[in-house]
Design an enzyme around this catalytic site. Structure first.
Site, PDB file in Angstrom:
ATOM      1  N   ARG A 122     -66.873   4.128   6.702  1.00  0.00           N
ATOM      2  CA  ARG A 122     -65.897   3.825   7.742  1.00  0.00           C
ATOM      3  C   ARG A 122     -65.903   2.323   8.027  1.00  0.00           C
ATOM      4  O   ARG A 122     -66.864   1.617   7.709  1.00  0.00           O
ATOM      5  CB  ARG A 122     -66.232   4.593   9.014  1.00  0.00           C
ATOM      6  CG  ARG A 122     -66.301   6.109   8.826  1.00  0.00           C
ATOM      7  CD  ARG A 122     -66.817   6.783  10.080  1.00  0.00           C
ATOM      8  NE  ARG A 122     -66.873   8.238   9.977  1.00  0.00           N
ATOM      9  CZ  ARG A 122     -67.913   8.932   9.509  1.00  0.00           C
ATOM     10  NH1 ARG A 122     -69.000   8.283   9.106  1.00  0.00           N
ATOM     11  NH2 ARG A 122     -67.871  10.250   9.446  1.00  0.00           N
ATOM     12  N   HIS A 175     -58.331   3.098   7.046  1.00  0.00           N
ATOM     13  CA  HIS A 175     -59.105   4.337   6.955  1.00  0.00           C
ATOM     14  C   HIS A 175     -58.601   5.232   5.821  1.00  0.00           C
ATOM     15  O   HIS A 175     -59.352   6.086   5.324  1.00  0.00           O
ATOM     16  CB  HIS A 175     -59.038   5.090   8.283  1.00  0.00           C
ATOM     17  CG  HIS A 175     -60.053   6.177   8.409  1.00  0.00           C
ATOM     18  ND1 HIS A 175     -61.394   5.939   8.653  1.00  0.00           N
ATOM     19  CD2 HIS A 175     -59.944   7.542   8.311  1.00  0.00           C
ATOM     20  CE1 HIS A 175     -62.052   7.079   8.710  1.00  0.00           C
ATOM     21  NE2 HIS A 175     -61.196   8.061   8.514  1.00  0.00           N
ATOM     22  N   HIS A 220     -70.498  13.651   7.323  1.00  0.00           N
ATOM     23  CA  HIS A 220     -70.008  14.680   8.233  1.00  0.00           C
ATOM     24  C   HIS A 220     -71.061  15.767   8.422  1.00  0.00           C
ATOM     25  O   HIS A 220     -71.712  16.189   7.460  1.00  0.00           O
ATOM     26  CB  HIS A 220     -68.738  15.334   7.681  1.00  0.00           C
ATOM     27  CG  HIS A 220     -67.493  14.530   7.923  1.00  0.00           C
ATOM     28  ND1 HIS A 220     -66.896  14.438   9.148  1.00  0.00           N
ATOM     29  CD2 HIS A 220     -66.751  13.757   7.089  1.00  0.00           C
ATOM     30  CE1 HIS A 220     -65.833  13.663   9.070  1.00  0.00           C
ATOM     31  NE2 HIS A 220     -65.729  13.231   7.836  1.00  0.00           N
TER      32      HIS A 220
END
Length: 379
Positions: free
Chosen positions: A205, A311, A337
Site C-alpha cells: 500500500r 492503489h 489481509h
C-alpha cells in the site's frame, strides 16, 4: 389526579391525569420501584410489565435509568477509552463519523431509548445523504458502541439488527496492464520510478511504501519486510504507525526483474543509513500523499487513464498474482489481509487463469484418450 395504583407481581401500573398508563417495576437488586415508562393503553402497560418481569426472571433486565446517558456522550467515552483504536488516522475517521453522522442525529437520544426502528430510520436517512461506504462505516461504529453498552449493562440488547447494513460494497476497480505500469514508471521523475513499480509488483500500500527504510529491503534474500505504515493526518502532519493487524506485518518476495531497479534506487535516491527512508523528495522530505497525487495525475493523464488511482497498481499486482495459481492463503499473506474475502475476489477475477486450467484439463483428457486407444490396440 392519578388513579390508584394497581399492584402486580413485580411492579405497579396506574393511570395518569393525561390518560396514559405509568408502569413501575420493582428492581430485584434494591427492592425499589423503578419507573419503566408510560403507555397509551392499559393493555400496553400490562404487556410492558410482563416483559420486564420475564426479563428479570432470566437475568436480562436493566433498570431504565442506566440507559439514560446520551448516545453521543457515551460514544465519545467509548472512543477515548477503546484500546483497539491505536492508529491516529483511524481515530480521525471515527471522530468524523461521530461528529458528522451519528452525534447530530441519533446521537442525541438516550441509549435506552434507541430502538431497532430508530436505528433503521437513521440508517435510511444517512444512506440517502451520504455514500454507501460512509453509511456502512457509521453503522459499524454505532453497532460497536452499542455492543459495549450491552457489556456495560446499560441496555439489554443491541438495537442494531439491520442485515448487511455494515457491509461495504467495493466497486469494481480498473486494471492497469503491464505495459501501462511500465509507461507510468517511465513518465514520473526517476526518483519515483521505483514507487510505481513496487506499487504494482510487491502489492504494498502507499503508506507501507512511504514508511520503507533501507533496513526493510533485503536484496540478498530478495524480500521486503513490511513493519509499519506512514499516515497523513487531517492537519497535514504524518505519523508512522504499526500495521493495523498481525497480517499487515509481513515479508513479501520481490520479483527478480525488480531487484536491479531497487539497487539503482538505493544508490541514487534513498536516504543514507539503515534507517534511511527508501522514498524521499529531492530535499530529503518523506513521501507525502498530497504532493505525490499531483505527479500521479499528470502521469496517468499522459497515458489516457484518468480513472486509475495509485492503489489500482496494487489491484493489478494482486490480480496477476492470483492468475499464477497462488492459493487463497498465499494471496492473503502477500496482500497483508487477515480476511480471505479480498483474496477470493482476486481469484474470482482471473478468467485467464481459468482458461489455462481448462486447457490443462483438456490436455489431460487427450492424453487419456491416447492411452486408452493404445490399450485397445494392444489388446
Amino acid at each position: 389526579m392519578a388513579k390508584r395504583s394497581r399492584r402486580h407481581s413485580g411492579g405497579t401500573i396506574r393511570q395518569l391525569p393525561s390518560g396514559r398508563w405509568q408502569v413501575r417495576v420493582r428492581d430485584g437488586a434494591t427492592s425499589k420501584l423503578v419507573a419503566l415508562g408510560t403507555y397509551a393503553t392499559k393493555a400496553d402497560a400490562n404487556a410492558a410489565l410482563r416483559h420486564a418481569g420475564a426479563d428479570q426472571d432470566r437475568g436480562a433486565w436493566v433498570p431504565p435509568e442506566r440507559g439514560s446517558v446520551r448516545l453521543e456522550d457515551y460514544a465519545r467515552d467509548w472512543l477515548d477509552s477503546n484500546p483497539r483504536i491505536r492508529s491516529p488516522r483511524t481515530r480521525e475517521r471515527y471522530d468524523g463519523l461521530l461528529r458528522l453522522h451519528i452525534g447530530p442525529t441519533i446521537g442525541q437520544a438516550a441509549i435506552g431509548k434507541i430502538t431497532p426502528a430508530s436505528v433503521r430510520r437513521w440508517h435510511t436517512d444517512l444512506a440517502a445523504s451520504a455514500s454507501s461506504d460512509t453509511a456502512a462505516k457509521a453503522y459499524r461504529m454505532l453497532r460497536a458502541v452499542l455492543n459495549t453498552a450491552v457489556a456495560d449493562e446499560l441496555i439489554v440488547r443491541n438495537p442494531c439488527r439491520l442485515d448487511g447494513a455494515g457491509q461495504e460494497r467495493a466497486e469494481e476497480r480498473p486494471l492497469a496492464t503491464v505495459a501501462e505500469v511500465n509507461e507510468l514508471a517511465d513518465l514520473v521523475d526517476p526518483r519515483w520510478r521505483l514507487l510505481v513499480l513496487m506499487g504494482a509488483w510487491t502489492s504494498l500500500r502507499f503508506g507501507e511504501l512511504a514508511a520503507l527504510t533501507r533496513a526493510d529491503v533485503d536484496l540478498m534474500r530478495g524480500v521486503v519486510r513490511v513493519t509499519k505504515s506512514r499516515q497523513r493526518l487531517d492537519d497535514g502532519t504524518s505519523v508512522v504507525v504499526p500495521p493495523k493487524s498481525a497480517a499487515g506485518r509481513r515479508t513479501v518476495a520481490i520479483p527478480p526483474p525488480l531487484v536491479p531497479e531497487i539497487e539503482h534506487h538505493l544508490a541514487a535516491f534513498a536516504q543514507e543509513g539503515a534507517d534511511g527512508l527508501l522514498f524521499v523528495g529531492a530535499k530529503g522530505a518523506p513521501l507525502d500523499r498530497s504532493h505525490w497525487n499531483r505527479r500521479w495525475r499528470r502521469a496517468r493523464a499522459a497515458i489516457g487513464r484518468d480513472d486509475l488511482r495509485f492503489h489500482d497498481l496494487r489491484h493489478t499486482g494482486n490480480t496477476l498474482a492470483a492468475a499464477t495459481g497462488a492459493s487463497t492463503k498465499e494471496l492473503m499473506t502477500r496482500m497483508g489481509h487477515s480476511s480471505m474475502a479480498a483474496a477470493l475476489r482476486y481469484q474470482h477475477a482471473t478468467d485467464d487463469r481459468d482458461q489455462a486450467i481448462a486447457r490443462a484439463l483438456g490436455e489431460a483428457m487427450e492424453r487419456g484418450k491416447v492411452v486408452e486407444l493404445d490399450d485397445r490396440r494392444s489388446g
